[in-house]
Every structure is written in C-alpha cells, then in structure tokens.
Design a protein around this motif. Structure first.
Motif, PDB file in Angstrom:
ATOM      1  N   MET A   1     -78.642  38.079 -31.794  1.00 33.19           N
ATOM      2  CA  MET A   1     -78.007  36.835 -31.320  1.00 33.19           C
ATOM      3  C   MET A   1     -79.060  35.962 -30.633  1.00 33.19           C
ATOM      4  SD  MET A   1     -74.845  36.299 -28.645  1.00 33.19           S
ATOM      5  CE  MET A   1     -73.726  37.177 -29.731  1.00 33.19           C
ATOM      6  N   ALA A   2     -79.048  34.692 -30.928  1.00 35.10           N
ATOM      7  CA  ALA A   2     -80.016  33.773 -30.330  1.00 35.10           C
ATOM      8  C   ALA A   2     -79.735  33.614 -28.841  1.00 35.10           C
ATOM      9  CB  ALA A   2     -79.942  32.408 -31.014  1.00 35.10           C
ATOM     10  N   PRO A   3     -80.773  33.410 -28.036  1.00 33.77           N
ATOM     11  CA  PRO A   3     -80.558  33.203 -26.600  1.00 33.77           C
ATOM     12  C   PRO A   3     -79.723  31.952 -26.361  1.00 33.77           C
ATOM     13  CG  PRO A   3     -82.804  32.648 -27.235  1.00 33.77           C
ATOM     14  CD  PRO A   3     -82.186  33.322 -28.420  1.00 33.77           C
ATOM     15  N   ILE A   4     -78.881  32.005 -25.338  1.00 31.57           N
ATOM     16  CA  ILE A   4     -78.001  30.870 -25.070  1.00 31.57           C
ATOM     17  C   ILE A   4     -78.702  29.780 -24.267  1.00 31.57           C
ATOM     18  CG2 ILE A   4     -75.905  32.262 -25.197  1.00 31.57           C
ATOM     19  CD1 ILE A   4     -75.858  32.308 -22.135  1.00 31.57           C
ATOM     20  N   VAL A   5     -79.858  30.083 -23.703  1.00 20.18           N
ATOM     21  CA  VAL A   5     -80.646  29.093 -22.980  1.00 20.18           C
ATOM     22  C   VAL A   5     -81.954  28.896 -23.735  1.00 20.18           C
ATOM     23  CG1 VAL A   5     -81.788  28.517 -20.809  1.00 20.18           C
ATOM     24  CG2 VAL A   5     -79.635  29.787 -20.786  1.00 20.18           C
ATOM     25  N   ALA A   6     -82.349  27.660 -23.931  1.00 15.92           N
ATOM     26  CA  ALA A   6     -83.578  27.386 -24.664  1.00 15.92           C
ATOM     27  C   ALA A   6     -84.782  27.900 -23.911  1.00 15.92           C
ATOM     28  CB  ALA A   6     -83.707  25.883 -24.900  1.00 15.92           C
ATOM     29  N   SER A   7     -85.772  28.371 -24.659  1.00 14.39           N
ATOM     30  CA  SER A   7     -87.017  28.811 -24.049  1.00 14.39           C
ATOM     31  C   SER A   7     -87.900  27.607 -23.761  1.00 14.39           C
ATOM     32  CB  SER A   7     -87.753  29.768 -24.983  1.00 14.39           C
ATOM     33  OG  SER A   7     -88.952  30.237 -24.381  1.00 14.39           O
ATOM     34  N   THR A   8     -88.745  27.722 -22.751  1.00 14.94           N
ATOM     35  CA  THR A   8     -89.664  26.641 -22.405  1.00 14.94           C
ATOM     36  C   THR A   8     -90.635  26.408 -23.552  1.00 14.94           C
ATOM     37  OG1 THR A   8     -89.517  27.175 -20.056  1.00 14.94           O
ATOM     38  CG2 THR A   8     -91.420  25.879 -20.772  1.00 14.94           C
ATOM     39  N   PRO A   9     -90.742  25.186 -24.067  1.00 13.58           N
ATOM     40  CA  PRO A   9     -91.640  24.898 -25.192  1.00 13.58           C
ATOM     41  C   PRO A   9     -93.107  25.157 -24.834  1.00 13.58           C
ATOM     42  CG  PRO A   9     -90.120  23.071 -24.800  1.00 13.58           C
ATOM     43  CD  PRO A   9     -89.994  23.996 -23.637  1.00 13.58           C
ATOM     44  N   GLY A  10     -93.848  25.640 -25.817  1.00 15.16           N
ATOM     45  CA  GLY A  10     -95.280  25.809 -25.645  1.00 15.16           C
ATOM     46  C   GLY A  10     -95.702  27.056 -24.914  1.00 15.16           C
ATOM     47  N   VAL A  11     -94.742  27.906 -24.555  1.00 16.41           N
ATOM     48  CA  VAL A  11     -95.050  29.147 -23.846  1.00 16.41           C
ATOM     49  C   VAL A  11     -94.844  30.313 -24.810  1.00 16.41           C
ATOM     50  CG1 VAL A  11     -94.479  30.615 -21.867  1.00 16.41           C
ATOM     51  CG2 VAL A  11     -94.373  28.133 -21.655  1.00 16.41           C
ATOM     52  N   PRO A  12     -95.818  31.211 -24.964  1.00 15.35           N
ATOM     53  CA  PRO A  12     -95.733  32.254 -26.000  1.00 15.35           C
ATOM     54  C   PRO A  12     -94.852  33.440 -25.626  1.00 15.35           C
ATOM     55  CG  PRO A  12     -97.794  32.464 -24.815  1.00 15.35           C
ATOM     56  CD  PRO A  12     -97.117  31.234 -24.269  1.00 15.35           C
ATOM     57  N   TYR A  13     -93.838  33.213 -24.853  1.00 19.63           N
ATOM     58  CA  TYR A  13     -92.869  34.256 -24.529  1.00 19.63           C
ATOM     59  C   TYR A  13     -91.581  33.554 -24.102  1.00 19.63           C
ATOM     60  CZ  TYR A  13     -94.860  33.112 -19.947  1.00 19.63           C
ATOM     61  OH  TYR A  13     -95.336  32.438 -18.843  1.00 19.63           O
ATOM     62  N   PHE A  14     -90.479  34.307 -24.029  1.00 17.45           N
ATOM     63  CA  PHE A  14     -89.225  33.672 -23.636  1.00 17.45           C
ATOM     64  C   PHE A  14     -89.151  33.515 -22.127  1.00 17.45           C
ATOM     65  CE2 PHE A  14     -84.893  33.824 -22.032  1.00 17.45           C
ATOM     66  CZ  PHE A  14     -84.361  32.715 -22.678  1.00 17.45           C
ATOM     67  N   ILE A  15     -88.872  32.305 -21.692  1.00 15.28           N
ATOM     68  CA  ILE A  15     -88.527  32.043 -20.306  1.00 15.28           C
ATOM     69  C   ILE A  15     -87.549  30.884 -20.326  1.00 15.28           C
ATOM     70  CG2 ILE A  15     -90.540  30.534 -19.955  1.00 15.28           C
ATOM     71  CD1 ILE A  15     -90.536  31.502 -17.015  1.00 15.28           C
ATOM     72  N   PRO A  16     -86.377  31.034 -19.681  1.00 13.22           N
ATOM     73  CA  PRO A  16     -85.382  29.958 -19.763  1.00 13.22           C
ATOM     74  C   PRO A  16     -85.921  28.646 -19.219  1.00 13.22           C
ATOM     75  CG  PRO A  16     -84.650  31.736 -18.291  1.00 13.22           C
ATOM     76  CD  PRO A  16     -85.941  32.160 -18.873  1.00 13.22           C
ATOM     77  N   GLN A  17     -85.681  27.608 -19.955  1.00 13.89           N
ATOM     78  CA  GLN A  17     -86.195  26.296 -19.580  1.00 13.89           C
ATOM     79  C   GLN A  17     -85.332  25.659 -18.500  1.00 13.89           C
ATOM     80  OE1 GLN A  17     -86.259  23.436 -22.743  1.00 13.89           O
ATOM     81  NE2 GLN A  17     -87.488  21.957 -21.608  1.00 13.89           N
ATOM     82  N   SER A  18     -85.971  25.244 -17.418  1.00 11.47           N
ATOM     83  CA  SER A  18     -85.292  24.446 -16.401  1.00 11.47           C
ATOM     84  C   SER A  18     -85.435  22.980 -16.781  1.00 11.47           C
ATOM     85  CB  SER A  18     -85.910  24.669 -15.015  1.00 11.47           C
ATOM     86  OG  SER A  18     -85.633  25.954 -14.532  1.00 11.47           O
ATOM     87  N   SER A  19     -84.325  22.329 -17.010  1.00  9.79           N
ATOM     88  CA  SER A  19     -84.380  20.922 -17.406  1.00  9.79           C
ATOM     89  C   SER A  19     -83.392  20.125 -16.549  1.00  9.79           C
ATOM     90  CB  SER A  19     -84.022  20.771 -18.883  1.00  9.79           C
ATOM     91  OG  SER A  19     -84.128  19.433 -19.297  1.00  9.79           O
ATOM     92  N   PRO A  20     -83.926  19.267 -15.689  1.00  9.87           N
ATOM     93  CA  PRO A  20     -85.331  18.930 -15.460  1.00  9.87           C
ATOM     94  C   PRO A  20     -86.065  20.050 -14.748  1.00  9.87           C
ATOM     95  CG  PRO A  20     -83.979  17.867 -13.802  1.00  9.87           C
ATOM     96  CD  PRO A  20     -83.025  18.511 -14.770  1.00  9.87           C
ATOM     97  N   PRO A  21     -87.390  19.906 -14.537  1.00 11.35           N
ATOM     98  CA  PRO A  21     -88.159  20.961 -13.878  1.00 11.35           C
ATOM     99  C   PRO A  21     -87.681  21.207 -12.453  1.00 11.35           C
ATOM    100  CG  PRO A  21     -89.615  19.364 -14.928  1.00 11.35           C
ATOM    101  CD  PRO A  21     -88.237  18.785 -14.963  1.00 11.35           C
ATOM    102  N   PRO A  22     -87.851  22.424 -11.935  1.00 14.12           N
ATOM    103  CA  PRO A  22     -87.494  22.699 -10.538  1.00 14.12           C
ATOM    104  C   PRO A  22     -88.153  21.688  -9.598  1.00 14.12           C
ATOM    105  CG  PRO A  22     -88.051  24.735 -11.662  1.00 14.12           C
ATOM    106  CD  PRO A  22     -88.387  23.626 -12.606  1.00 14.12           C
ATOM    107  N   GLY A  23     -87.401  21.300  -8.571  1.00 12.64           N
ATOM    108  CA  GLY A  23     -87.918  20.315  -7.624  1.00 12.64           C
ATOM    109  C   GLY A  23     -87.610  18.883  -7.997  1.00 12.64           C
ATOM    110  N   SER A  24     -86.946  18.682  -9.146  1.00 14.34           N
ATOM    111  CA  SER A  24     -86.555  17.327  -9.567  1.00 14.34           C
ATOM    112  C   SER A  24     -85.252  16.928  -8.889  1.00 14.34           C
ATOM    113  CB  SER A  24     -86.344  17.279 -11.082  1.00 14.34           C
ATOM    114  OG  SER A  24     -87.489  17.679 -11.797  1.00 14.34           O
TER     115      SER A  24
END
Length: 442
Positions: A1-24
């Motif tokens: 099953m595909a992850p329900i949260v998109a991975s951060t683009p350009g990173v060679p491993y899965f990490i959930p993308q914070s959109s917008p970035p933290p601190g925004s």
C-alpha cells in the motif's frame, strides 16, 4: 500500500513531507510578526527570519582518510533545529585548507572526500524542510589550537602542538604578529603566492559546497581569523598591495567575494560575516596603527554590496586580546542597525543579520520590526525622543536574526517563540501530537 503522506522530494528515503515547512506561519495577515514572514534571497525562500549561526563542534577526525569529514553527529546536531522550524542552519566554520582549521578536529572542505559528509547533512536538513548553509573559513593566526574543552583556562586558548595533530610551523597570517598569550603560535607572514592560493582554496571549497547541495554559502571574515586579521591595521602591518591603506587591507576579502560569487549559481545567496568593530578604539595600539571600527565596516559593506553579497552577518571582536567589550543584548544589534541604516541611505539592497545574546521572543521580534531601538543608559529625554521616532517611522535593526547558543539550549526555540508571539506555525508531521496548545505551560 502506498504511504498516505507524501515523501519529501529529493530525499533518497521516506520522510513525511511537512507542507509548509516547520516554522512557517500557517496564516499570514497584517498582524503576523515580521519574524515569521517569509524572506526570499535570490532563489531561496526562508519560511521565517530565524537562522542558526555557525557554531564550532570540534568533532571530526584529526587525521586519516576521514580527516575534516562531517559525521552522523553533525546530522543529528544540525538536523534537529531544522526539524523544529529554524529556516536556515549553518554548518560550522569549515576550513578551506588543512592549515586553515582552528583545531585539529575542525571540519573541512579542502578535498573531494569531504563532500559526502556535507551531502548527508544536506539530505537530513532538506528532508525536514529546512535550508542548509555552510560557513567557509580560514583561521589564519588563530589556527592550530586544541578544542576548548581540552585545555582552555580562564578564557585563553591552548596551542596544539604536533603531538596532538597541530601544525605549529604552518600557521599563517598577514604579518608575523603573535597574540600576547601563549595559547597561539607565531604565524609566518604570507607571501603573495600564499594569498593567491587561499583565494583559490575558497573557490574550490565553494564548488564542493555546491556539489554537496547546500543552499547558502557564508564567507567568514570575523573574530580574528584570516580575513578579519587582514582587514585590521593592528594585525596587518604589510607594506605591499595587501597592507597599509584601507583599500589594500580589504583587498583579500573583496577578491574572495568576487571569486566565490563567480563560481556559485546565480540564484544561490552569498553571506559574509564581519567583525564590525574590534573594540580597540582608544587603545595604545589603535593610537599607533589605527583599528577596525564600525565606520570602516560601513564603508566595506558599501563596497561588497555590488559584488553580489546578499546578507551581512554583523558580529564583532575576536582580533585582539585587549579588546574592550561589554556584551549586552543590544551591543551588536545596535551596530547592525547602524550599518543597515547607512546601507539603505546609500541605496544598497544588502540585507543585514543581527547576532549575539538574542534569547527572548519579543527581542527577536523587535529586531526585525523596528519597535525596539532603546539603548542602555539613555536619559528620559533621549528615551522620549526615541519613542517619538519609532512611532513616526519604525526602523528595523536587521532583516534576520542569527541564533547560536540559545538553539543549543533549546532546539525547539523557534516553536516556543511562535507560541509566545501568538503565531500558529507548522510543526513537523511526526511531532504533531506534542504541539503547544493555548493552555500549555512552557
């Protein structure tokens, strides 16, 4: 099953993308403090005006194939403030030559083998939504000392000898002038060939930084290290084209600025950290040789602005052991404000960063908004006049704040500041359950 949260683009491993970035800031309005408004510098947009200053860790190998290479420690250390919303984190003073290290355990970028360590830090910081800067440096006559926790006594450095990986015979400076205390080696005066080699070393290191994916490059021209020591007539007694007049003393810095700007992408921001004053005015040395002060820093800033420097990181001191400095929360902020005002008056768009003893939310907010320009020991009449000026035409002291020790104490400082200022900001996806609520005690 595909992850329900998109991975951060350009990173060679899965990490959930914070959109917008933290601190925004999640909602921008007229009441949003400038501190949490985005700042775009060339092609890079920072989600807030809080940057982490370069802080030496003295935590790389001093010899062997890993000499000067960043390690997993640096991934953890630099990744955490980015995860908690710091928009730009800086890798510490990174030597462009082996003899340009402060200590045997300093990081470096004089060899291609050191690129990989920087890449790993880049991936980590980008993976959590932050931007990564690197400060390129040469320690000059303050090189070859041991890490401060290995022998510093009463604020004095301890010289590193060959037995502990030092290079006492290869410490260089503009002139063969030694610090008065025994914690430093006597430098040899650099030849013109040496100077040209340092310019090339900065260029080569900048190319490696670009290859490693960093977002910002800062040139270290402060705290008594090589470029700072060339700028000051106290430490630079040369009689050639790199000494004597103001124009000659700043020649090396301007050559490096032009050379580095020429090899990095046009959209990449270039910062310069300056010792705005060496706090030697009125000393016997200053009376004899002159000294570097705020007026010269203003003149210097006006010259570097057209060369492609985007932000002047305003620090001070560090070039002589007899400096007369009394640190307080406005001591460097006041200077940043003065420099910024003169740059604006002259029509320059060079941004200014304030650094030093910035620890509180309201103070950081006021620095970039202009509602605080009160100084120590002002009379009631002066305070009234200043208050009137601020009401009529508030003037920011800086365009961004650089935070050092406070982020060491509190990596989550940005999130705390946002809460205290009433700004609802993005938190990292994985930390959502820990987000401050209005009833939180912090």
């Amino acid at each position: 099953m595909a992850p329900i949260v998109a991975s951060t683009p350009g990173v060679p491993y899965f990490i959930p993308q914070s959109s917008p970035p933290p601190g925004s800031a999640l909602k921008l309005s007229s009441s949003t403090p400038t501190l949490f408004r985005p700042l775009k510098v060339r092609n890079v947009t920072f989600q807030n005006r809080i940057f982490m200053a370069p802080l030496c860790m003295y935590s790389t190998a001093s010899s062997g194939p890993a000499m000067g290479c960043l390690t997993p420690y640096h991934v953890v250390y630099l990744g955490h403030p980015a995860l908690k919303g710091t928009s730009l984190v800086f890798i510490e003073a990174t030597a462009v030559t082996p003899n340009g290290r402060i200590s045997p355990n300093d990081s470096g970028l004089w060899d291609d083998t050191q690129i990989e360590g920087v890449k790993r830090v880049t991936e980590a910081v980008h993976g959590v939504g932050g931007k990564l800067g690197i400060q390129l440096a040469h320690a000059g006559r303050k090189a070859s000392t041991v890490a401060p926790w290995l022998g510093r006594e009463r604020g004095k450095s301890v010289a590193a000898m060959k037995e502990v990986g030092g290079w006492p015979d290869d410490v260089v400076g503009p002139s063969a002038i030694k610090w008065a205390n025994e914690g430093y080696h006597t430098p040899r005066e650099m030849t013109t060939e040496d100077i040209k080699g340092v310019v090339q070393a900065f260029v080569d290191a900048a190319k490696r930084a670009v290859a490693a994916g960093v977002d910002v490059i800062e040139i270290h021209g402060a705290h008594g290290y090589l470029l700072c020591s060339f700028n000051s007539p106290i430490s630079n007694r040369r009689t050639d084209e790199y000494g004597g007049s103001f124009e000659n003393r700043i020649r090396l810095s301007l050559e490096i600025i032009k050379a580095v700007r020429g090899v990095i992408p046009s959209g990449m921001p270039l910062f310069y950290r300056v010792t705005s004053t060496e706090w030697m005015d009125g000393s016997d040395l200053a009376k004899q040789f002159g000294s570097w002060n705020v007026e010269q820093s203003i003149q210097f800033a006006k010259l570097m602005a057209p060369l492609g420097v985007d932000l002047l990181d305003v620090s001070s001191g560090g070039n002589h052991e007899l400096q007369q400095i009394q640190p307080h929360t406005e001591y460097q902020v006041k200077i940043a404000r003065q420099i910024r005002k003169e740059l604006k008056k002259a029509g320059h768009s060079l941004l200014v960063g304030a650094v030093g003893m910035i620890t509180e939310a309201e103070h950081a907010k006021d620095i970039v908004e202009g509602s605080s320009a009160f100084e120590q020991d002002m009379t009631e009449e002066e305070e009234a006049r200043k208050a009137k000026e601020l009401v009529e035409c508030p003037e920011p002291s800086a365009d961004a704040v650089l935070i050092g020790r406070q982020l060491m104490r509190e990596p989550e400082w940005v999130l705390r500041v946002a809460y205290r200022l009433g700004v609802d900001v993005q938190w990292p996806v994985q930390f959502g359950r820990g987000k401050f609520s209005r009833g939180s005690r912090i």
